[in-house]
Enzyme design. Structure first.
Site, PDB file in Angstrom:
ATOM      1  N   THR A  44       0.764  -0.994  -0.254  1.00  0.00           N
ATOM      2  CA  THR A  44      -0.413   0.522   0.371  1.00  0.00           C
ATOM      3  C   THR A  44       0.911   1.499   0.086  1.00  0.00           C
ATOM      4  O   THR A  44       0.542   2.670  -1.129  1.00  0.00           O
ATOM      5  CB  THR A  44      -0.995   0.186   1.320  1.00  0.00           C
ATOM      6  OG1 THR A  44      -1.811  -1.244   0.919  1.00  0.00           O
ATOM      7  CG2 THR A  44      -1.506   1.535   1.581  1.00  0.00           C
ATOM      8  N   ASP A  61       1.828  -6.733  -4.637  1.00  0.00           N
ATOM      9  CA  ASP A  61       0.716  -6.576  -3.352  1.00  0.00           C
ATOM     10  C   ASP A  61       1.577  -7.377  -2.764  1.00  0.00           C
ATOM     11  O   ASP A  61       2.086  -9.035  -2.934  1.00  0.00           O
ATOM     12  CB  ASP A  61      -0.560  -7.305  -3.342  1.00  0.00           C
ATOM     13  CG  ASP A  61      -1.937  -6.954  -2.809  1.00  0.00           C
ATOM     14  OD1 ASP A  61      -1.903  -7.909  -1.474  1.00  0.00           O
ATOM     15  OD2 ASP A  61      -2.493  -6.010  -2.568  1.00  0.00           O
ATOM     16  N   SER A  62       1.835  -7.579  -1.139  1.00  0.00           N
ATOM     17  CA  SER A  62       2.520  -8.804  -0.590  1.00  0.00           C
ATOM     18  C   SER A  62       1.255 -10.054  -0.277  1.00  0.00           C
ATOM     19  O   SER A  62       1.415 -11.228   0.169  1.00  0.00           O
ATOM     20  CB  SER A  62       2.605  -8.350   1.329  1.00  0.00           C
ATOM     21  OG  SER A  62       1.648  -7.594   1.449  1.00  0.00           O
ATOM     22  N   SER A  63      -0.062  -9.751  -0.739  1.00  0.00           N
ATOM     23  CA  SER A  63      -0.677 -10.897  -1.238  1.00  0.00           C
ATOM     24  C   SER A  63      -0.255 -12.290  -1.807  1.00  0.00           C
ATOM     25  O   SER A  63      -0.040 -13.395  -1.773  1.00  0.00           O
ATOM     26  CB  SER A  63      -1.995 -11.381  -1.299  1.00  0.00           C
ATOM     27  OG  SER A  63      -2.603  -9.664  -0.700  1.00  0.00           O
ATOM     28  N   ASP A 106       0.216  -7.290   5.295  1.00  0.00           N
ATOM     29  CA  ASP A 106      -0.792  -8.239   4.817  1.00  0.00           C
ATOM     30  C   ASP A 106       0.565  -9.239   4.422  1.00  0.00           C
ATOM     31  O   ASP A 106      -0.422 -10.477   6.182  1.00  0.00           O
ATOM     32  CB  ASP A 106      -1.586  -8.624   3.493  1.00  0.00           C
ATOM     33  CG  ASP A 106      -2.910  -7.479   3.150  1.00  0.00           C
ATOM     34  OD1 ASP A 106      -3.274  -7.157   4.142  1.00  0.00           O
ATOM     35  OD2 ASP A 106      -3.220  -7.558   1.938  1.00  0.00           O
ATOM     36  N   CYS A 146      -4.344 -17.750  20.200  1.00  0.00           N
ATOM     37  CA  CYS A 146      -4.303 -16.452  21.264  1.00  0.00           C
ATOM     38  C   CYS A 146      -3.151 -15.935  20.712  1.00  0.00           C
ATOM     39  O   CYS A 146      -2.306 -16.528  20.338  1.00  0.00           O
ATOM     40  CB  CYS A 146      -4.086 -16.657  23.091  1.00  0.00           C
ATOM     41  SG  CYS A 146      -4.963 -17.742  23.668  1.00  0.00           S
TER      42      CYS A 146
HETATM   43  N1  ASP Z   1      -2.565  -5.525   0.561  1.00  0.00           N
HETATM   44  C1  ASP Z   1      -1.748  -4.475   0.543  1.00  0.00           C
HETATM   45  C2  ASP Z   1      -0.410  -5.717   0.861  1.00  0.00           C
HETATM   46  O1  ASP Z   1      -0.077  -5.674   1.576  1.00  0.00           O
HETATM   47  C3  ASP Z   1      -1.652  -4.265   2.208  1.00  0.00           C
HETATM   48  C4  ASP Z   1      -0.872  -3.309   3.001  1.00  0.00           C
HETATM   49  O2  ASP Z   1       0.905  -3.083   1.830  1.00  0.00           O
HETATM   50  O3  ASP Z   1      -0.732  -2.780   3.689  1.00  0.00           O
HETATM   51  O4  ASP Z   1       0.608  -5.563  -0.010  1.00  0.00           O
END
Ligand code: ASP
Length: 346
Positions: free
Chosen positions: A16, A60-62, A93, A283
């Site tokens: 992001t 995107d880190s996903s 992420d 937890c």
């Molecule tokens: N989807 C974005 C990512 O992980 C979210 C972020 O950067 O906050 O690349």
């Protein structure tokens, strides 16, 4: 304290922090590094030298995969002698997974590797990205009177907190305080000054040792989250899947799971067949103690090993790393219960 500014390599992977809204479909898409520097001219005031390396394509880190960790680790090794510290701009992420992985992959680290990112893109007026980036650069370049870096660890810096990477976890998808390190104190906190918690920062025995890389990762790990209403067939299929050399069992509370016979039998059978089963709590804070309740004790009797107060992200990365090193599951089990990089309180 001498905080002589030095040379930093910014590794921009995406996330992001460097995204802007696509006018066609309104989704956030990455923009290039020069635009980040334009948005944060303060970077130039800091270190003697701030260079950058940009992932192509930006992600995107996903979409982060172990191959991305290998790319990050290789760049760090390649450029190690030319820089005093490294800042990795990364999506939030999977940042805790990547920081955990690099903490095991980089051996003999004597320089800071600071992951950061943001909840709002850097071009947005209320962005948290500027402060995160500027403070990360400052932390990555900070040194003591002897010229040693103050934080020779893989860390996450986010919303004024510096956390050990393999202790961190993403806890919020909206507020700026997106990360916490529930089982380990912060390594530093940024206010008017950056206050380092020096006593708990890991220091190398030899500041002149060479950095070596562990890039052989065995990803045959599955994560099974215990929940009421589990289905015997699903659990059985998961535990007997040959591609799950190891299983992280996300248990309740202090490491408890149901006492149901079918469940315990399946766990015991999997352990007897040589699977590595690691008990980690669902937890956010606290540790697994399989001797506290009868339900926990049955797991340990079945051969489940203690993950202590590990985050799931760190347990996963540690298994990838250890299994990549050795085919012997007994050796992996013995190493899992050792504190290797400050990832468990033991
Ligand atoms: N989807 C974005 C990512 O992980 C979210 C972020 O950067 O906050 O690349």
């Amino acid at each position: 304290m001498n905080t002589t500014k030095s040379s930093i390599l910014l590794i921009y992977t995406g996330g992001t922090i460097g995204m802007k809204q696509d006018i066609n479909d309104q989704t956030l898409k990455p923009f290039d590094f020069s635009q980040i520097v334009e948005e944060v001219p303060e970077i130039k005031k800091f270190a003697l030298k701030v260079d950058s390396y940009t992932f192509s394509p930006l992600i995107d880190s996903s979409d982060i995969e172990p191959s991305s960790w290998i790319e990050m680790a290789r760049i760090i090794q390649e450029k190690y002698d030319n820089y005093d510290g490294f800042v990795i701009l990364h999506g939030t992420d999977t940042m805790a997974y990547s920081a955990s992985a690099l903490s095991f992959m980089l051996d003999g680290l004597t320089k800071p590797v600071i992951f950061t990112g943001s909840q709002l893109p850097i071009g947005v007026p209320r962005t948290d990205g500027k402060e995160n980036l500027i403070s990360s650069v400052e932390i990555a370049s900070a040194k003591d009177e002897e010229g040693h870096t103050l934080v020779p660890e893989v860390c996450i810096y986010f919303d004024s907190l510096l956390m050990r990477g393999n202790r961190s976890t993403k806890v919020n998808a909206e507020v700026f305080r997106a990360f916490q390190s529930p089982n380990f104190p912060y390594l530093a906190e940024a206010g008017i000054d950056i206050r380092y918690n020096s006593d708990i920062i890991r220091k190398p025995l030899d500041w002149y040792q060479n950095l070596s890389l562990n890039t052989n990762l065995d990803t045959r790990v599955g994560i099974l989250k215990i929940h009421p209403g589990m289905n015997p067939k699903t659990v059985s299929a998961f535990l007997s899947e040959p591609n799950n050399r190891a299983i992280i069992l996300e248990t309740y509370g202090a490491g408890n799971a149901p006492m149901t016979k079918w469940f315990l039998n399946l766990i015991a059978e999997a352990c007897a067949n040589g699977k590595i089963i690691v008990n980690v709590t669902q937890c956010l804070g606290g540790t697994v103690n399989m001797n506290l309740y009868a339900n926990g004790k049955t797991l340990s009797d079945a051969g489940v090993i203690n993950g202590y107060d590990s985050t799931t992200e760190s347990a996963l990365a540690k298994l990838f790393f250890l299994m990549g090193k050795n085919e012997d599951n007994n050796w992996v089990k013995q190493m899992m219960i050792r504190n290797l990089k400050g990832e468990i309180s033991k």
